[in-house]
Design a protein around this motif. Structure first.
Motif, PDB file in Angstrom:
ATOM      1  N   ASP A   1       2.345   1.632  -3.463  1.00 13.26           N
ATOM      2  CA  ASP A   1       1.355   2.177  -4.399  1.00 13.26           C
ATOM      3  C   ASP A   1       1.133   3.663  -4.177  1.00 13.26           C
ATOM      4  O   ASP A   1       0.705   4.383  -5.085  1.00 13.26           O
ATOM      5  CB  ASP A   1       0.021   1.431  -4.241  1.00 13.26           C
TER       6      ASP A   1
ATOM      7  N   VAL B   1     -12.036   1.200   3.061  1.00 16.61           N
ATOM      8  CA  VAL B   1     -11.187   0.573   2.041  1.00 16.61           C
ATOM      9  C   VAL B   1      -9.748   1.056   2.239  1.00 16.61           C
ATOM     10  O   VAL B   1      -9.497   2.260   2.346  1.00 16.61           O
ATOM     11  CB  VAL B   1     -11.681   0.932   0.628  1.00 16.61           C
TER      12      VAL B   1
ATOM     13  N   TYR C   1      -5.723   5.948   0.978  1.00 18.10           N
ATOM     14  CA  TYR C   1      -5.621   5.783   2.432  1.00 18.10           C
ATOM     15  C   TYR C   1      -4.160   5.875   2.878  1.00 18.10           C
ATOM     16  O   TYR C   1      -3.833   6.586   3.838  1.00 18.10           O
ATOM     17  CB  TYR C   1      -6.217   4.440   2.845  1.00 18.10           C
TER      18      TYR C   1
ATOM     19  N   ASP D   1      -7.073   1.623   0.363  1.00 22.64           N
ATOM     20  CA  ASP D   1      -6.529   1.813  -0.983  1.00 22.64           C
ATOM     21  C   ASP D   1      -5.321   2.744  -0.935  1.00 22.64           C
ATOM     22  O   ASP D   1      -4.876   3.174   0.139  1.00 22.64           O
ATOM     23  CB  ASP D   1      -7.611   2.347  -1.925  1.00 22.64           C
ATOM     24  N   SER D   2      -4.800   3.086  -2.104  1.00 20.88           N
ATOM     25  CA  SER D   2      -3.587   3.913  -2.141  1.00 20.88           C
ATOM     26  C   SER D   2      -3.846   5.302  -1.560  1.00 20.88           C
ATOM     27  O   SER D   2      -2.955   5.911  -0.958  1.00 20.88           O
ATOM     28  CB  SER D   2      -3.060   4.023  -3.572  1.00 20.88           C
TER      29      SER D   2
ATOM     30  N   GLY E   1       0.817  -1.210   0.000  1.00 14.77           N
ATOM     31  CA  GLY E   1       0.000   0.000   0.000  1.00 14.77           C
ATOM     32  C   GLY E   1       0.851   1.260   0.000  1.00 14.77           C
ATOM     33  O   GLY E   1       0.529   2.240  -0.682  1.00 14.77           O
TER      34      GLY E   1
END
Length: 372
Positions: A289, A350, A355, A352-353, A286
């Motif tokens: 990313d 979620v 975050y 995700d990137s 993560g």
């Protein structure tokens, strides 16, 4: 490793018995006692309890003065963007979990018991390197005092904030795991015995508590944050096969509060985690990313890179990486679903990137990471 004999600690004193006591008032709580409100998760619980209830919240805080305690609590609310006027609903209870009756007089202790409707016990000394005897006073004896308070004048519900780390602690019967997890496991046994004697209890087991999904706010003293920032400084991450039971701090706190306000959930144990464990590799992916150069390397190579940083990485972090981390991460296939998952109650954020970018922005803004 835990070597302190804990058998004596596993027996709840006979006087802690709610079977013949009257119940606390029904309905939404008007007065709440919260421990641990100056900590990372505890600060979110304070904010969420202020938001979800109209109750006055009594916070047990160890401080030199009531003024200092109030300023620390106000700082917790500011960090979570809670309006300052909510401080008018907060009362400070100066005291220490490690002292009998929290250091209060017998009369003050009884008055506190008569003046609250529910207890959220989040306070603990979180130190994954300290031994059981060192942590016992705050984490085990402190829980005993909470149960004593909850049965002093009437039957007061207790919400005990535990940890997923008690699962290996239970399997090893308090040995071969960190002293912290052992103290939490022993405290859970005491809470269970109190429930058998009529106390309405609920146990909440968070996993690895991650940054706030909305702001990226992290607990800067948290062991996993230390490992994360050390990895970013070292420019690599461990290629470790383990799985992490996780939950962002905002999800964890809100789930605990929502579950606690449901009387149907009384007497249960909840694993307050995402429904799917997070692969250790995916956590560091993560950050990659999100723009951090963080290649995966063998575990021993990663440790060596951390050592190469010298004073940039505290020795305690190296010990955590080399010893405690291997115990804290469940092996692939290990059950983390547990008796009930709070994730079924509310969908987790979620990871995700975006975050991870928010988390990085916070770490950089607070100078936790060196300028890049």
């Amino acid at each position: 490793m835990v070597s302190f004999p804990i058998a004596e600690d596993l027996r709840l004193p006979a006087e802690i018995d709610a079977s013949a006591l009257p119940d606390a008032p029904e309905g939404p709580p008007e007065r709440i006692l919260l421990t641990g409100a100056t900590g990372f998760l505890g600060g979110f619980l304070l904010a969420d309890l202020l938001d979800a209830t109209d109750a006055r919240i009594h916070c047990l805080v160890r401080a030199e003065s009531a003024g200092e305690a109030r300023e620390r609590l106000a700082g917790q609310l500011r960090a979570r963007n809670v309006p300052e006027h909510h401080m008018s609903r907060i009362d400070v209870v100066p005291g220490s979990l490690a002292k009998p009756r929290f250091g209060l007089s017998d009369e003050e202790f009884s008055d506190l018991s008569r003046g609250i409707d529910v207890i959220y016990h989040c306070g603990a000394w979180v130190n994954l390197l300290a031994s059981y005897p060192i942590l016992r006073g705050c984490n085990v004896s402190g829980t005993l005092e909470i149960l004593r308070l909850a049965t002093r004048t009437r039957r007061i519900p207790v919400h005990y904030i535990s940890t997923m780390g008690v699962i290996p602690a239970a399997r090893e019967a308090g040995t071969g795991v960190s002293g912290y997890c052992a103290t939490k496991w022993v405290a859970e046994q005491l809470v269970a015995q109190a429930a058998d004697r009529g106390s309405p209890t609920m146990v909440h087991r968070p996993g690895v508590i991650l940054a706030d999904s909305r702001t990226g706010l992290v607990g800067k003293s948290d062991w996993f944050v230390h490992l994360t920032t050390a990895s970013i400084r070292a420019g690599c991450a461990p290629d470790h096969p383990g799985l992490l039971p996780v939950g962002t701090v905002d999800f964890t706190s809100r789930a605990i509060v929502e579950l606690s306000l449901s009387r149907r959930a009384r007497g249960q144990v909840f694993h307050v985690i995402d429904p799917e464990p997070l692969p250790f590799r995916s956590y560091f992916q993560g950050f990659a990313d999100a723009g951090v150069d963080l290649p995966l390397v063998p575990f021993d190579t990663w440790l060596e890179r951390l050592r190469d940083l010298g004073d940039e990485v505290p020795r305690s972090t190296l010990r955590l990486a080399g010893e405690t981390l291997r115990q804290m991460i469940p092996a692939p296939g290990q059950d983390t679903a547990g008796p009930a998952a709070a994730s079924a109650h509310r969908a987790p954020p979620v990871l995700d990137s975006d975050y991870f970018r928010r988390m990085l922005a916070f770490l950089n803004r607070d100078a936790v990471l060196p300028a890049r």
